[in-house]
Scaffold this motif. Sequence first.
Motif, PDB file in Angstrom:
ATOM      1  N   LEU A 235      48.446  46.962  40.172  1.00 56.11           N
ATOM      2  CA  LEU A 235      47.700  46.010  39.349  1.00 56.11           C
ATOM      3  C   LEU A 235      46.359  45.648  39.985  1.00 56.11           C
ATOM      4  CD1 LEU A 235      50.607  43.664  38.200  1.00 56.11           C
ATOM      5  CD2 LEU A 235      49.562  45.572  36.959  1.00 56.11           C
ATOM      6  N   GLU A 236      46.331  45.503  41.307  1.00 58.64           N
ATOM      7  CA  GLU A 236      45.065  45.219  41.984  1.00 58.64           C
ATOM      8  C   GLU A 236      44.099  46.394  41.848  1.00 58.64           C
ATOM      9  OE1 GLU A 236      46.303  44.306  45.939  1.00 58.64           O
ATOM     10  OE2 GLU A 236      46.436  42.131  45.533  1.00 58.64           O
ATOM     11  N   THR A 237      44.629  47.609  41.924  1.00 59.54           N
ATOM     12  CA  THR A 237      43.782  48.793  41.764  1.00 59.54           C
ATOM     13  C   THR A 237      43.159  48.835  40.371  1.00 59.54           C
ATOM     14  OG1 THR A 237      45.134  50.058  43.312  1.00 59.54           O
ATOM     15  CG2 THR A 237      43.755  51.315  41.801  1.00 59.54           C
ATOM     16  N   VAL A 238      43.970  48.543  39.342  1.00 58.45           N
ATOM     17  CA  VAL A 238      43.468  48.546  37.965  1.00 58.45           C
ATOM     18  C   VAL A 238      42.409  47.467  37.781  1.00 58.45           C
ATOM     19  CG1 VAL A 238      44.092  48.161  35.556  1.00 58.45           C
ATOM     20  CG2 VAL A 238      45.592  49.503  37.029  1.00 58.45           C
ATOM     21  N   ALA A 239      42.680  46.256  38.273  1.00 54.95           N
ATOM     22  CA  ALA A 239      41.749  45.145  38.103  1.00 54.95           C
ATOM     23  C   ALA A 239      40.409  45.437  38.765  1.00 54.95           C
ATOM     24  CB  ALA A 239      42.357  43.871  38.669  1.00 54.95           C
ATOM     25  N   ARG A 240      40.430  45.991  39.958  1.00 54.48           N
ATOM     26  CA  ARG A 240      39.179  46.269  40.655  1.00 54.48           C
ATOM     27  C   ARG A 240      38.443  47.464  40.051  1.00 54.48           C
ATOM     28  NH1 ARG A 240      42.194  44.945  46.350  1.00 54.48           N
ATOM     29  NH2 ARG A 240      42.050  42.667  46.101  1.00 54.48           N
ATOM     30  N   TYR A 241      39.209  48.370  39.494  1.00 57.79           N
ATOM     31  CA  TYR A 241      38.570  49.486  38.781  1.00 57.79           C
ATOM     32  C   TYR A 241      37.817  48.981  37.554  1.00 57.79           C
ATOM     33  CZ  TYR A 241      38.184  53.840  36.088  1.00 57.79           C
ATOM     34  OH  TYR A 241      37.718  54.901  35.352  1.00 57.79           O
ATOM     35  N   LEU A 242      38.408  48.009  36.860  1.00 56.43           N
ATOM     36  CA  LEU A 242      37.806  47.496  35.629  1.00 56.43           C
ATOM     37  C   LEU A 242      36.663  46.534  35.894  1.00 56.43           C
ATOM     38  CD1 LEU A 242      41.011  46.843  33.475  1.00 56.43           C
ATOM     39  CD2 LEU A 242      39.292  48.607  33.076  1.00 56.43           C
ATOM     40  N   TYR A 243      36.826  45.649  36.883  1.00 59.17           N
ATOM     41  CA  TYR A 243      35.895  44.528  37.017  1.00 59.17           C
ATOM     42  C   TYR A 243      35.210  44.425  38.370  1.00 59.17           C
ATOM     43  CZ  TYR A 243      38.420  43.234  32.815  1.00 59.17           C
ATOM     44  OH  TYR A 243      38.979  43.242  31.568  1.00 59.17           O
ATOM     45  N   GLY A 244      35.389  45.412  39.239  1.00 61.24           N
ATOM     46  CA  GLY A 244      34.677  45.398  40.512  1.00 61.24           C
ATOM     47  C   GLY A 244      35.568  45.110  41.700  1.00 61.24           C
ATOM     48  N   GLU A 245      35.119  45.536  42.877  1.00 55.95           N
ATOM     49  CA  GLU A 245      35.924  45.438  44.090  1.00 55.95           C
ATOM     50  C   GLU A 245      36.198  43.999  44.510  1.00 55.95           C
ATOM     51  OE1 GLU A 245      37.522  47.727  45.872  1.00 55.95           O
ATOM     52  OE2 GLU A 245      36.955  49.186  44.341  1.00 55.95           O
ATOM     53  N   ALA A 246      35.350  43.057  44.109  1.00 51.65           N
ATOM     54  CA  ALA A 246      35.539  41.660  44.522  1.00 51.65           C
ATOM     55  C   ALA A 246      36.571  40.931  43.669  1.00 51.65           C
ATOM     56  CB  ALA A 246      34.202  40.919  44.468  1.00 51.65           C
ATOM     57  N   THR A 247      37.125  41.593  42.661  1.00 51.24           N
ATOM     58  CA  THR A 247      38.067  40.947  41.743  1.00 51.24           C
ATOM     59  C   THR A 247      39.368  40.594  42.459  1.00 51.24           C
ATOM     60  OG1 THR A 247      37.150  42.229  39.898  1.00 51.24           O
ATOM     61  CG2 THR A 247      39.292  41.198  39.560  1.00 51.24           C
ATOM     62  N   GLN A 248      39.818  39.370  42.236  1.00 48.50           N
ATOM     63  CA  GLN A 248      41.088  38.910  42.778  1.00 48.50           C
ATOM     64  C   GLN A 248      42.150  38.902  41.677  1.00 48.50           C
ATOM     65  OE1 GLN A 248      41.575  38.163  46.135  1.00 48.50           O
ATOM     66  NE2 GLN A 248      39.506  39.042  46.262  1.00 48.50           N
ATOM     67  N   VAL A 249      43.404  39.121  42.064  1.00 47.78           N
ATOM     68  CA  VAL A 249      44.512  39.144  41.116  1.00 47.78           C
ATOM     69  C   VAL A 249      45.450  37.989  41.432  1.00 47.78           C
ATOM     70  CG1 VAL A 249      46.502  40.444  40.260  1.00 47.78           C
ATOM     71  CG2 VAL A 249      44.374  41.637  40.803  1.00 47.78           C
ATOM     72  N   ARG A 250      45.871  37.282  40.376  1.00 45.24           N
ATOM     73  CA  ARG A 250      46.831  36.200  40.538  1.00 45.24           C
ATOM     74  C   ARG A 250      48.048  36.481  39.670  1.00 45.24           C
ATOM     75  NH1 ARG A 250      45.238  29.998  39.102  1.00 45.24           N
ATOM     76  NH2 ARG A 250      45.361  30.787  36.940  1.00 45.24           N
ATOM     77  N   LEU A 251      49.217  36.434  40.278  1.00 43.02           N
ATOM     78  CA  LEU A 251      50.465  36.682  39.561  1.00 43.02           C
ATOM     79  C   LEU A 251      51.248  35.379  39.485  1.00 43.02           C
ATOM     80  CD1 LEU A 251      51.534  40.058  41.239  1.00 43.02           C
ATOM     81  CD2 LEU A 251      50.182  39.729  39.166  1.00 43.02           C
ATOM     82  N   ARG A 252      51.628  35.005  38.269  1.00 45.88           N
ATOM     83  CA  ARG A 252      52.391  33.775  38.068  1.00 45.88           C
ATOM     84  C   ARG A 252      53.686  34.106  37.340  1.00 45.88           C
ATOM     85  NH1 ARG A 252      48.861  29.209  35.406  1.00 45.88           N
ATOM     86  NH2 ARG A 252      48.561  30.791  33.791  1.00 45.88           N
ATOM     87  N   PRO A 253      54.780  33.460  37.708  1.00 46.03           N
ATOM     88  CA  PRO A 253      56.065  33.772  37.070  1.00 46.03           C
ATOM     89  C   PRO A 253      56.022  33.572  35.560  1.00 46.03           C
ATOM     90  CG  PRO A 253      56.381  32.405  39.011  1.00 46.03           C
ATOM     91  CD  PRO A 253      54.906  32.424  38.744  1.00 46.03           C
TER      92      PRO A 253
END
Length: 345
Positions: A235-253
């Motif tokens: 998921l982090e790889t996809v997010a940074r591919y779409l929106y840039g290397e500085a993109t952070q991912v937050r996972l919530r239950p």
Amino acid sequence: MAMRDDLYRIKQELADRLKTANDLPGWEALEAEYFSRTAGKFTNLIKKLKQLPEEERKIMGRLGNEVKDEMLSALSARRSFLEGARFARLAETEAIDVTAPFLPPLPMGHLHPTTHVQSDLEDLFTSMGFTILDGPELESEYYNFESVNIPADHPARDMQDTFYIKGHPHWVMRTHTSPVQVRALERYGVPIRAIVPGRCFRNEATDPRHEHTLYQLEGLVVDRQITFSHLKGILETVARYLYGEATQVRLRPKFYPFVEPGVNGEVTCFLCAGAGCRVCKETGWLEIFGAGMVHPNVLTAGGVDPREYQGFAFGLGLSRLVMLKYKIEDVRHLQTGDLRFLSQF
């Protein structure tokens, strides 16, 4: 012999008339007049052969074939001459002026923005070893709901949320791409690493953020010793591919019937970098996917032993990704076919 004279006469007659045939329609009329199967002059003459004695019929038959070949050869030569003359006239009257100004290229169509985003993601996932799969849009109630652990009393199975097919109470227009998880496990077994881009349908009112027809991209990985950390890495790889290397991912239950545990995936807003803006509703985060570890009941439905294999699944809303990437304020624009809108991409 009368037939011999008739054959030579008809051959000479055609030769004389071909000299005055100055165009292709006139040539075609002559060909039909002499060689029509029903009323051609040569055809009718040859039909008289059966009236001759046997010896004479053989002689006249050979002569008839010779005369026919000569007449057809004359016809062919005249046609070649007429076609050559026609092209010569065209060359004179329709010559291309190479000194004319350069003409601009004709406008051409291009890919829909949803197709652009889907193709980009397919390239990313195939580079990581994923297979691209497809599944039916007209789905059975079993695969759409039961096989992915959605019970009979779940709200998603109500008529107001799902398109059921008239006269077929157990057929639905698929509401998500998750049914392909079980179909893929049944067909290909494990281990498996696949994505499923496709169109889905929801029986809901349309507004700027919701549409009855939407596009999703499903992901599935099943193998031995698969953990939640593998899911987070993808998921982090996809997010940074779409929106840039500085993109952070937050996972919530979050609860999803087909995964356990399930998470709601959010990324830092690409417009405000997490500071808060209108697009992210001042939160600094954008929800772009749902994910989790594949529920044991789903693995079992696909014929996989959940005590031996584990997996994760995720779903990306392609329509939402398109809106975010191109700053589209109304999802309904994607379905209109309006060239004024589509020509911007």
